[in-house]
Structures are given as C-alpha cells and as structure tokens.
Design a protein around this motif. Structure first.
Motif, PDB file in Angstrom:
ATOM      1  N   MET A 127       1.199  -0.965   0.416  1.00  0.00           N
ATOM      2  CA  MET A 127      -0.223  -0.107  -0.240  1.00  0.00           C
ATOM      3  C   MET A 127       1.076   1.284   0.351  1.00  0.00           C
ATOM      4  SD  MET A 127      -3.108  -0.777  -0.359  1.00  0.00           S
ATOM      5  CE  MET A 127      -4.057   0.810  -0.099  1.00  0.00           C
ATOM      6  N   GLN A 128       1.649   0.657   0.574  1.00  0.00           N
ATOM      7  CA  GLN A 128       2.699   2.100   0.668  1.00  0.00           C
ATOM      8  C   GLN A 128       3.321   2.822  -0.700  1.00  0.00           C
ATOM      9  OE1 GLN A 128       5.554   2.305   3.626  1.00  0.00           O
ATOM     10  NE2 GLN A 128       4.710   3.864   5.268  1.00  0.00           N
ATOM     11  N   GLU A 129       3.817   1.349  -1.414  1.00  0.00           N
ATOM     12  CA  GLU A 129       4.724   1.916  -2.372  1.00  0.00           C
ATOM     13  C   GLU A 129       3.593   1.969  -3.801  1.00  0.00           C
ATOM     14  OE1 GLU A 129       6.130  -1.357  -6.403  1.00  0.00           O
ATOM     15  OE2 GLU A 129       5.340  -2.447  -4.286  1.00  0.00           O
ATOM     16  N   MET A 130       2.145   2.106  -3.901  1.00  0.00           N
ATOM     17  CA  MET A 130       1.265   2.038  -4.571  1.00  0.00           C
ATOM     18  C   MET A 130       0.705   3.557  -4.263  1.00  0.00           C
ATOM     19  SD  MET A 130      -1.442  -0.929  -4.784  1.00  0.00           S
ATOM     20  CE  MET A 130      -2.385  -0.098  -5.295  1.00  0.00           C
ATOM     21  N   VAL A 131       1.135   3.944  -3.059  1.00  0.00           N
ATOM     22  CA  VAL A 131       0.347   5.508  -2.161  1.00  0.00           C
ATOM     23  C   VAL A 131       1.613   6.234  -2.811  1.00  0.00           C
ATOM     24  CG1 VAL A 131       0.060   7.071  -0.299  1.00  0.00           C
ATOM     25  CG2 VAL A 131      -0.869   5.321  -0.449  1.00  0.00           C
ATOM     26  N   ALA A 132       2.774   6.110  -2.571  1.00  0.00           N
ATOM     27  CA  ALA A 132       4.142   7.111  -2.562  1.00  0.00           C
ATOM     28  C   ALA A 132       4.349   7.003  -4.956  1.00  0.00           C
ATOM     29  CB  ALA A 132       5.225   6.924  -2.105  1.00  0.00           C
ATOM     30  N   ASP A 133       3.736   6.014  -5.089  1.00  0.00           N
ATOM     31  CA  ASP A 133       3.566   5.481  -7.000  1.00  0.00           C
ATOM     32  C   ASP A 133       3.437   7.070  -7.903  1.00  0.00           C
ATOM     33  OD1 ASP A 133       4.942   4.986  -9.322  1.00  0.00           O
ATOM     34  OD2 ASP A 133       3.239   2.858  -9.301  1.00  0.00           O
ATOM     35  N   GLY A 134       4.586   7.673  -8.492  1.00  0.00           N
ATOM     36  CA  GLY A 134       4.084   8.560  -9.288  1.00  0.00           C
ATOM     37  C   GLY A 134       3.226   8.122 -10.815  1.00  0.00           C
ATOM     38  N   LEU A 135       3.796   7.329 -10.831  1.00  0.00           N
ATOM     39  CA  LEU A 135       3.430   6.489 -12.387  1.00  0.00           C
ATOM     40  C   LEU A 135       2.022   6.124 -12.075  1.00  0.00           C
ATOM     41  CD1 LEU A 135       3.464   5.974 -14.974  1.00  0.00           C
ATOM     42  CD2 LEU A 135       3.636   3.092 -14.111  1.00  0.00           C
ATOM     43  N   GLU A 190       0.528   9.884 -11.093  1.00  0.00           N
ATOM     44  CA  GLU A 190       0.144  10.235 -12.574  1.00  0.00           C
ATOM     45  C   GLU A 190      -1.675   9.992 -13.486  1.00  0.00           C
ATOM     46  OE1 GLU A 190      -0.170  13.500 -15.469  1.00  0.00           O
ATOM     47  OE2 GLU A 190       1.198  14.082 -13.430  1.00  0.00           O
ATOM     48  N   ALA A 191      -1.072   8.683 -13.155  1.00  0.00           N
ATOM     49  CA  ALA A 191      -2.348   8.293 -14.692  1.00  0.00           C
ATOM     50  C   ALA A 191      -3.635   8.402 -13.429  1.00  0.00           C
ATOM     51  CB  ALA A 191      -2.374   6.259 -14.227  1.00  0.00           C
ATOM     52  N   VAL A 192      -4.188   8.534 -12.660  1.00  0.00           N
ATOM     53  CA  VAL A 192      -4.812   9.298 -11.946  1.00  0.00           C
ATOM     54  C   VAL A 192      -5.696  10.393 -11.774  1.00  0.00           C
ATOM     55  CG1 VAL A 192      -6.094   9.747  -9.273  1.00  0.00           C
ATOM     56  CG2 VAL A 192      -4.960   7.424  -9.624  1.00  0.00           C
ATOM     57  N   LYS A 193      -4.240  11.073 -12.105  1.00  0.00           N
ATOM     58  CA  LYS A 193      -4.727  12.693 -12.328  1.00  0.00           C
ATOM     59  C   LYS A 193      -4.610  13.037 -13.516  1.00  0.00           C
ATOM     60  CE  LYS A 193      -2.155  17.352 -11.802  1.00  0.00           C
ATOM     61  NZ  LYS A 193      -0.784  17.629 -11.429  1.00  0.00           N
ATOM     62  N   ILE A 230       0.088  -4.722 -11.963  1.00  0.00           N
ATOM     63  CA  ILE A 230      -0.373  -3.812 -12.201  1.00  0.00           C
ATOM     64  C   ILE A 230      -0.178  -2.645 -12.676  1.00  0.00           C
ATOM     65  CG2 ILE A 230      -2.570  -1.996 -11.428  1.00  0.00           C
ATOM     66  CD1 ILE A 230      -3.393  -5.295 -10.939  1.00  0.00           C
ATOM     67  N   ARG A 231       1.020  -2.779 -12.048  1.00  0.00           N
ATOM     68  CA  ARG A 231       2.265  -1.035 -12.828  1.00  0.00           C
ATOM     69  C   ARG A 231       2.032  -1.131 -14.105  1.00  0.00           C
ATOM     70  NH1 ARG A 231       7.010   1.360 -12.555  1.00  0.00           N
ATOM     71  NH2 ARG A 231       6.636   3.405 -11.561  1.00  0.00           N
ATOM     72  N   GLU A 232       2.918  -2.589 -14.829  1.00  0.00           N
ATOM     73  CA  GLU A 232       3.279  -2.752 -16.020  1.00  0.00           C
ATOM     74  C   GLU A 232       1.985  -2.062 -17.302  1.00  0.00           C
ATOM     75  OE1 GLU A 232       4.742  -6.745 -16.803  1.00  0.00           O
ATOM     76  OE2 GLU A 232       6.007  -6.511 -15.427  1.00  0.00           O
ATOM     77  N   GLU A 233       0.508  -3.051 -16.143  1.00  0.00           N
ATOM     78  CA  GLU A 233      -0.035  -2.356 -17.278  1.00  0.00           C
ATOM     79  C   GLU A 233      -0.616  -0.575 -17.032  1.00  0.00           C
ATOM     80  OE1 GLU A 233      -1.858  -3.913 -19.281  1.00  0.00           O
ATOM     81  OE2 GLU A 233      -0.536  -5.735 -18.652  1.00  0.00           O
ATOM     82  N   ILE A 234      -0.777  -0.547 -16.047  1.00  0.00           N
ATOM     83  CA  ILE A 234      -0.869   0.895 -16.109  1.00  0.00           C
ATOM     84  C   ILE A 234       0.240   2.319 -16.856  1.00  0.00           C
ATOM     85  CG2 ILE A 234      -0.664   3.328 -14.394  1.00  0.00           C
ATOM     86  CD1 ILE A 234      -1.040   0.949 -12.137  1.00  0.00           C
ATOM     87  N   ALA A 235       1.798   1.613 -16.943  1.00  0.00           N
ATOM     88  CA  ALA A 235       2.428   2.121 -17.605  1.00  0.00           C
ATOM     89  C   ALA A 235       2.282   1.971 -19.401  1.00  0.00           C
ATOM     90  CB  ALA A 235       3.987   0.928 -17.488  1.00  0.00           C
ATOM     91  N   ALA A 236       1.431   1.219 -19.323  1.00  0.00           N
ATOM     92  CA  ALA A 236       1.066   1.163 -20.765  1.00  0.00           C
ATOM     93  C   ALA A 236      -0.013   1.545 -21.931  1.00  0.00           C
ATOM     94  CB  ALA A 236       0.870  -0.287 -21.234  1.00  0.00           C
ATOM     95  N   LEU A 237      -0.546   2.507 -20.550  1.00  0.00           N
ATOM     96  CA  LEU A 237      -2.320   3.333 -20.876  1.00  0.00           C
ATOM     97  C   LEU A 237      -2.038   4.543 -21.851  1.00  0.00           C
ATOM     98  CD1 LEU A 237      -4.230   2.244 -17.474  1.00  0.00           C
ATOM     99  CD2 LEU A 237      -4.520   1.776 -19.549  1.00  0.00           C
TER     100      LEU A 237
END
Length: 314
Positions: free
Chosen positions: A222-230, A233-236, A307-314
């Motif tokens: 959860m900490q990793e997800m909260v701190a993840d800039g990628l 940015e995807a949410v923003k 999950i992050r790999e998929e987010i990076a591809a969006l």
C-alpha cells in the motif's frame, strides 16, 4: 534459453543417465562407508524416444512412478519430495503441454499420493502453498484448480477435507480473468452508498483494491502504491479509476486512516460484505484486481508490479 528450458534439459538428462537400482554401476559408485545423498528418482526415459517433445511427454506421464509415497521419511525429505514437486510444477506450467497431458500427469500424481494418509496430507498442503499462495513464484490458480478437481474425486479424501477443497475451488472460479467481477455495495466516508457496477471506470480501467490498514503484511504494498508517481499521474490524467475498499469491520480504524490514501482515489467500506459472503478471494492483502469499464476482470489478485506494467501502457 530461459530458466525452465534449462530445468527441463537437466531433468531429461538425469532421467536419461540415471542408473537402475541395484546395478553394478550403482553399487560400485558408492563406497560402503559413504552417506548416500538422496535425489528425486526420475523415471528412465526409453532410448527409443529421441524427440524432445516425446521425451518430455513421457517424463511427465511417469514423473512419480519411482517415488515411494508410503515412505514417510522420503515424503518429509525436502531435498527430494519438495524439490521434486517444485520441478514438476515448473514443467507442468511452462505452457508446452496440452491440457490432456497435464490432466493425465496430475491424475498419475494423485493416484500415488492419495492412498497414503501422510503423503496425502503433506502434498495437499504443499500444492496449496506452491500454487495457491499469491506470494509463491509457482502461483498458478488454473493448475491448482485442476489438482483440486482431481482430489475432490478421490475416495480417500474425507468429506470435511473435501468441503475445504471445494470452498477453495469455488473461490478460484469466481472473478477470473474474462468474467464479470462480482458486484457489491460499499459506503463512502459521507455515508452514501454505491455499488461496484455503478462506479465509473475512467478510460475504461478500474483498479479495485481490497485493503486493511491494520494488516502488517500488506502495508509495504500500500505504501508503494501511495508513493508511486506513475499511478498518481495516471489517476490525475484520468487514465484509470482507483477504488480502495476496506473489508474489515472497525469503522473507527477506517475513518482514522482515510487521510493515508491519496485524494484522487475513491475510498469506501463494504461493512464486511465481501469477506462474509466470500465474494472475492482475500487470502492476501491488499488484493488487487484490474477491471475494464464493464467490470470484466483483466487481472485477478495480481502483484502490484504486474498492475503497474498495465498502468504504464495506458
């Protein structure tokens, strides 16, 4: 050549070179006063089989032929039984065997272990640890489901154990990739309620996060997800929606920790609906599901790296 290709090549070589028990070669190679180091008793592949595919098919059909499931010391020997099982699962799941061959191999495996009470207990737990635990490098729910289906047919497994296996199989079958995610109701911090089906998936993607802020083992993720800039940015940029659902019953804890999560996330509490109804498999927290706009499951209970790999591809 990848790790599994090397593994298969090594096992095929061992199966080809293994001396038959009781031969002069075996007796002469081991001094009388030495300690014999036990290794997994691979089947001897007939020399007439020369093609890698047919040799591999034979190996997997007869993998457990020489393993004595009645020998409790052997079953308890991690260097033999557990390492042999790990190698077996790696080959079984490498994607080169047909479904029919996989089922046939598992059937032979189960025929050996099911008749011996101790072996049955050990290998049932071992298969759960290796195939069902999301933190295992061998995690493979599809393969575990095939194993469960076969063991549920066994006349040697008592009804209480079968009930447990059936429960696990039912959980595995729910919310699988390609299926519509099970709908449920959750409550927002202001007291209003919403369902998963009603939740908008921006850009046709929704990251569903089941979490518990008091869970020590999931705190790091959860900490990793909260701190993840990628992810931030995807949410923003509205590339996806993040829905975090608290699955436990302590509303004071939930409300006190709301500020720990990013403002861009949708955060709710299901009042233990998911857990009590076994709607999702929450064996490890956080439990992450990637859904599309129609709430079809794209990734089930996936590690955040995937999950992050998929987010990076969006």
């Amino acid at each position: 050549m990848n790790r599994y290709e090397l593994l298969i090549g090594l096992i095929l070589l061992l199966a080809s070179c293994r001396a038959k028990p009781g031969t002069a070669e075996t007796r002469e190679s081991v001094p009388a006063n030495s300690t014999v180091i036990q290794t997994f008793p691979f089947p001897e592949i007939p020399t007439m089989l020369t093609q890698p595919e047919e040799r591999k098919a034979y190996l997997m059909a007869h993998y457990w032929d020489n393993f004595n499931f009645a020998d409790t010391a052997l079953v308890n020997n991690r260097n033999v039984a557990e390492q042999g099982a790990a190698d077996y699962l790696a080959i079984l799941a490498d994607g080169t065997l047909s479904g029919e061959r996989i089922k046939g191999s598992l059937d032979s495996f189960c025929k050996g272990l099911e008749v011996q009470e101790h072996a049955r207990k050990v290998f049932l737990q071992m298969m759960e640890d290796y195939l069902y635990n999301p933190n295992s490098p061998y995690h493979n729910e599809a393969l575990y489901a095939l194993f469960l289906e076969r063991m549920l047919k066994s006349e040697y497994v008592d009804e209480a154990r079968k009930s447990s296996l059936k429960f696990s199989l039912d959980l595995i079958s729910r919310n699988s990739p390609g299926k519509r995610a099970t709908d449920f109701v959750y409550f927002l911090p202001d007291g209003s309620k919403r369902s998963l089906a009603q939740t908008r998936a921006k850009n046709n993607r929704l990251l569903l996060v089941f979490y518990d802020p008091e869970c020590p083992s999931c705190h790091e993720t959860m900490q990793e997800m909260v701190a993840d800039g990628l992810l931030a940015e995807a949410v923003k940029a509205e590339k996806l929606t993040v829905l975090a659902v608290y699955t436990e019953g302590n509303q004071e804890v939930w409300k006190r920790t709301l500020s720990d999560l990013p403002q861009g996330w949708t955060v709710g509490s299901d009042h233990e609906t998911v857990k009590q109804g076994a709607l999702y498999d929450l064996k490890a927290m956080p439990s992450l599901y990637l859904l599309d706009g129609s709430k079809k499951v794209l990734l089930k209970d996936a590690p955040y790296a995937k999950i992050r790999e998929e987010i990076a591809a969006l």
